[in-house]
Design a protein around this motif. Sequence first.
Motif, mmCIF file in Angstrom:
data_model
loop_
_atom_site.group_PDB
_atom_site.id
_atom_site.type_symbol
_atom_site.label_atom_id
_atom_site.label_comp_id
_atom_site.label_asym_id
_atom_site.label_seq_id
_atom_site.Cartn_x
_atom_site.Cartn_y
_atom_site.Cartn_z
ATOM 1 N N UNK A 116 1.171 -1.578 0.085
ATOM 2 C CA UNK A 116 0.001 0.338 0.393
ATOM 3 C C UNK A 116 0.740 0.971 0.191
ATOM 4 N N UNK A 117 0.121 2.528 0.101
ATOM 5 C CA UNK A 117 0.754 3.538 -0.271
ATOM 6 C C UNK A 117 1.069 4.749 0.742
ATOM 7 N N UNK A 118 1.856 5.145 1.447
ATOM 8 C CA UNK A 118 1.386 5.430 2.597
ATOM 9 C C UNK A 118 0.951 7.112 2.068
ATOM 10 N N UNK A 119 0.075 8.075 2.557
ATOM 11 C CA UNK A 119 -0.551 9.141 1.640
ATOM 12 C C UNK A 119 -0.782 9.802 2.977
ATOM 13 N N UNK A 120 0.013 11.574 2.603
ATOM 14 C CA UNK A 120 0.181 12.188 4.129
ATOM 15 C C UNK A 120 -0.853 13.103 4.358
ATOM 16 N N UNK A 121 -1.532 13.908 3.238
ATOM 17 C CA UNK A 121 -2.150 15.144 2.445
ATOM 18 C C UNK A 121 -3.739 14.266 3.636
#
Length: 248
Positions: A116-121
């Motif tokens: 999975x991809x870490x999304x910070x927004x």
Amino acid sequence: MENQERIERLYFELASESRLGILREINRQEGKMREIARKLDLTTTETFRQLQRLNEALLVQKQPDGNYTITEYGRFVLQLSASFEFIHKNRQFFSQHEFRRLPYQFLNRIGELSQATLKTDMMENINTAERITREADQYMWGGGAEQPLNIGPAVQENLPKGVKYKWLFPERFIPKQPLSPEVSRVVEWRSFEDMPVNIVLTEKEAGISFSLTGGKVDYVGFIGKDPVFLNWVKDLFLYYWEKGKRAS
């Protein structure tokens, strides 16, 4: 003391990029020394030396036909190493969020989030959660400690598709007014007061965020479509769902 030394030795073996690369390659496909060296662009001397170390550590073994295969022990160690790699890669995120509140069996499987991809927004993640909900074809499950997103329009939009919903939130967020008959047929509510994550999950995609160290849940987290990741999120949701209180 002897056991501690063995553990330190194992960590040392896995600390080598070339040894770890060889172990992964053999896990994908067994092969002879020269084949492994060619695939990984290593010299035969280096490959021979590293294979010897892996063999002595019982991580691989050489077969009579000259092929090297990974041992069951090696496969298990490699699986666990994925969790350490994932934690290290996202160490800044882990330093700010509490994972210890997760059930032990899910901490052991934390490496399954690696695709999975870490999304910070946070605003982008909220919009993504709404999109995931709209694009569901079979089911959408959502839950967490925070007030649920406004997904009412998406539910109405998906009624013709027959999408089924499971929602798991603190009791104060469960609607007191009766839902319309058509919505009631596809939505099931349960309450859970101390869920340390926010989850949105469909058969296609999932997003999950975790509690900050102070206890509050933010919307920074992981989003992905990888089947292993989806299965981890699904299992976690069902764990809390089974403990949830049925809405009256």
